[in-house]
Design a protein around this motif. Sequence first.
Motif, PDB file in Angstrom:
ATOM      1  N   ALA A 112       0.829  -1.208   0.000  1.00  0.00           N
ATOM      2  CA  ALA A 112       0.000   0.000   0.000  1.00  0.00           C
ATOM      3  C   ALA A 112       0.866   1.262   0.000  1.00  0.00           C
ATOM      4  CB  ALA A 112      -0.934  -0.016   1.208  1.00  0.00           C
ATOM      5  N   VAL A 113       1.896   1.294   0.821  1.00  0.00           N
ATOM      6  CA  VAL A 113       2.781   2.460   0.863  1.00  0.00           C
ATOM      7  C   VAL A 113       3.524   2.616  -0.462  1.00  0.00           C
ATOM      8  CG1 VAL A 113       4.845   3.403   1.975  1.00  0.00           C
ATOM      9  CG2 VAL A 113       3.023   2.414   3.366  1.00  0.00           C
ATOM     10  N   GLY A 114       4.020   1.520  -1.025  1.00  0.00           N
ATOM     11  CA  GLY A 114       4.719   1.578  -2.305  1.00  0.00           C
ATOM     12  C   GLY A 114       3.810   2.043  -3.435  1.00  0.00           C
ATOM     13  N   THR A 115       2.562   1.578  -3.431  1.00  0.00           N
ATOM     14  CA  THR A 115       1.605   1.980  -4.459  1.00  0.00           C
ATOM     15  C   THR A 115       1.320   3.475  -4.377  1.00  0.00           C
ATOM     16  OG1 THR A 115       0.604  -0.212  -4.440  1.00  0.00           O
ATOM     17  CG2 THR A 115      -0.704   1.566  -5.394  1.00  0.00           C
ATOM     18  N   SER A 116       1.142   3.994  -3.170  1.00  0.00           N
ATOM     19  CA  SER A 116       0.880   5.427  -3.034  1.00  0.00           C
ATOM     20  C   SER A 116       2.078   6.244  -3.509  1.00  0.00           C
ATOM     21  CB  SER A 116       0.526   5.777  -1.587  1.00  0.00           C
ATOM     22  OG  SER A 116       1.625   5.554  -0.741  1.00  0.00           O
ATOM     23  N   ARG A 117       3.281   5.776  -3.278  1.00  0.00           N
ATOM     24  CA  ARG A 117       4.481   6.481  -3.738  1.00  0.00           C
ATOM     25  C   ARG A 117       4.579   6.435  -5.264  1.00  0.00           C
ATOM     26  NH1 ARG A 117       7.616  10.633  -3.503  1.00  0.00           N
ATOM     27  NH2 ARG A 117       9.776  10.212  -3.994  1.00  0.00           N
ATOM     28  N   ILE A 118       4.255   5.320  -5.869  1.00  0.00           N
ATOM     29  CA  ILE A 118       4.291   5.216  -7.332  1.00  0.00           C
ATOM     30  C   ILE A 118       3.271   6.163  -7.949  1.00  0.00           C
ATOM     31  CG2 ILE A 118       3.735   3.684  -9.275  1.00  0.00           C
ATOM     32  CD1 ILE A 118       5.029   1.411  -7.629  1.00  0.00           C
ATOM     33  N   ILE A 119       2.065   6.222  -7.378  1.00  0.00           N
ATOM     34  CA  ILE A 119       1.039   7.141  -7.882  1.00  0.00           C
ATOM     35  C   ILE A 119       1.520   8.577  -7.753  1.00  0.00           C
ATOM     36  CG2 ILE A 119      -1.285   8.033  -7.414  1.00  0.00           C
ATOM     37  CD1 ILE A 119      -2.074   5.127  -6.697  1.00  0.00           C
ATOM     38  N   GLN A 120       2.138   8.922  -6.639  1.00  0.00           N
ATOM     39  CA  GLN A 120       2.655  10.268  -6.418  1.00  0.00           C
ATOM     40  C   GLN A 120       3.719  10.624  -7.468  1.00  0.00           C
ATOM     41  OE1 GLN A 120       4.963  10.666  -2.850  1.00  0.00           O
ATOM     42  NE2 GLN A 120       4.422  12.835  -2.600  1.00  0.00           N
ATOM     43  N   LEU A 121       4.637   9.692  -7.751  1.00  0.00           N
ATOM     44  CA  LEU A 121       5.686   9.952  -8.733  1.00  0.00           C
ATOM     45  C   LEU A 121       5.120  10.065 -10.145  1.00  0.00           C
ATOM     46  CD1 LEU A 121       8.499   7.604  -7.400  1.00  0.00           C
ATOM     47  CD2 LEU A 121       8.454  10.109  -7.346  1.00  0.00           C
ATOM     48  N   ARG A 122       4.106   9.274 -10.486  1.00  0.00           N
ATOM     49  CA  ARG A 122       3.496   9.360 -11.816  1.00  0.00           C
ATOM     50  C   ARG A 122       2.806  10.702 -12.009  1.00  0.00           C
ATOM     51  NH1 ARG A 122       0.885   3.394 -13.007  1.00  0.00           N
ATOM     52  NH2 ARG A 122       2.883   2.337 -13.270  1.00  0.00           N
ATOM     53  N   ARG A 123       2.105  11.179 -10.982  1.00  0.00           N
ATOM     54  CA  ARG A 123       1.447  12.481 -11.078  1.00  0.00           C
ATOM     55  C   ARG A 123       2.488  13.590 -11.271  1.00  0.00           C
ATOM     56  NH1 ARG A 123      -3.168  12.061  -6.354  1.00  0.00           N
ATOM     57  NH2 ARG A 123      -4.551  10.666  -7.510  1.00  0.00           N
ATOM     58  N   ALA A 124       3.577  13.526 -10.531  1.00  0.00           N
ATOM     59  CA  ALA A 124       4.629  14.535 -10.675  1.00  0.00           C
ATOM     60  C   ALA A 124       5.247  14.474 -12.067  1.00  0.00           C
ATOM     61  CB  ALA A 124       5.697  14.337  -9.604  1.00  0.00           C
ATOM     62  N   ALA A 125       5.437  13.285 -12.616  1.00  0.00           N
ATOM     63  CA  ALA A 125       6.016  13.137 -13.956  1.00  0.00           C
ATOM     64  C   ALA A 125       5.070  13.711 -15.011  1.00  0.00           C
ATOM     65  CB  ALA A 125       6.318  11.674 -14.243  1.00  0.00           C
ATOM     66  N   LYS A 126       3.764  13.482 -14.859  1.00  0.00           N
ATOM     67  CA  LYS A 126       2.797  14.028 -15.819  1.00  0.00           C
ATOM     68  C   LYS A 126       2.785  15.547 -15.763  1.00  0.00           C
ATOM     69  CE  LYS A 126      -0.405  10.147 -16.120  1.00  0.00           C
ATOM     70  NZ  LYS A 126      -1.765   9.673 -15.843  1.00  0.00           N
ATOM     71  N   ARG A 127       2.860  16.112 -14.543  1.00  0.00           N
ATOM     72  CA  ARG A 127       2.901  17.565 -14.393  1.00  0.00           C
ATOM     73  C   ARG A 127       4.151  18.142 -15.075  1.00  0.00           C
ATOM     74  NH1 ARG A 127       2.965  17.870  -8.776  1.00  0.00           N
ATOM     75  NH2 ARG A 127       1.395  16.300  -8.388  1.00  0.00           N
ATOM     76  N   ASN A 128       5.277  17.496 -14.882  1.00  0.00           N
ATOM     77  CA  ASN A 128       6.526  17.962 -15.496  1.00  0.00           C
ATOM     78  C   ASN A 128       6.484  17.835 -17.008  1.00  0.00           C
ATOM     79  OD1 ASN A 128       7.618  18.640 -13.033  1.00  0.00           O
ATOM     80  ND2 ASN A 128       8.710  16.701 -12.804  1.00  0.00           N
ATOM     81  N   LEU A 129       5.839  16.784 -17.519  1.00  0.00           N
ATOM     82  CA  LEU A 129       5.731  16.593 -18.958  1.00  0.00           C
ATOM     83  C   LEU A 129       4.850  17.669 -19.578  1.00  0.00           C
ATOM     84  CD1 LEU A 129       6.528  14.744 -21.295  1.00  0.00           C
ATOM     85  CD2 LEU A 129       4.455  13.431 -20.857  1.00  0.00           C
TER      86      LEU A 129
END
Length: 133
Positions: A112-129
């Motif tokens: 659960a903690v790893g999944t929330s971190r992956i979602i957080q990183l994907r959102r940040a990557a989309k914002r940067n893109l």
Amino acid sequence: MTTDPHASPGQQPVGMTSPAEPPATASKGAPPDPTATPGDYLASPKSAVKFTRAAALWSSLIVGFLILILLLVFIMQNTDSTTIHLFGWEWNLPVGVAILFAAVCGGLLTVAVGTSRIIQLRRAAKRNLKAGT
């Protein structure tokens, strides 16, 4: 040169090759590789079979089954019953089952903690893109 009296003057003894020649294991009809260095002949041959996903899956299954067998033996050897208290609830479970249950809960918490971190990183990557275009 040679101690064989019947050998011609330029002939080497049987079993001896010059340093520039490939070993006798090379095929007779194939020309030598022009890009090969003398050290290449000493290396082990490359395997024609590559490591595939199916091979990785098969190896993972074998390791997984070995771990399951070890868990089964652990649970069978720890059958003494114990009382578990959690937030006012009580359970009577064998010790092995209780420890396995705690390990599974810890693994699920980690997922659960790893999944929330992956979602957080994907959102940040989309914002940067989007900001870069």
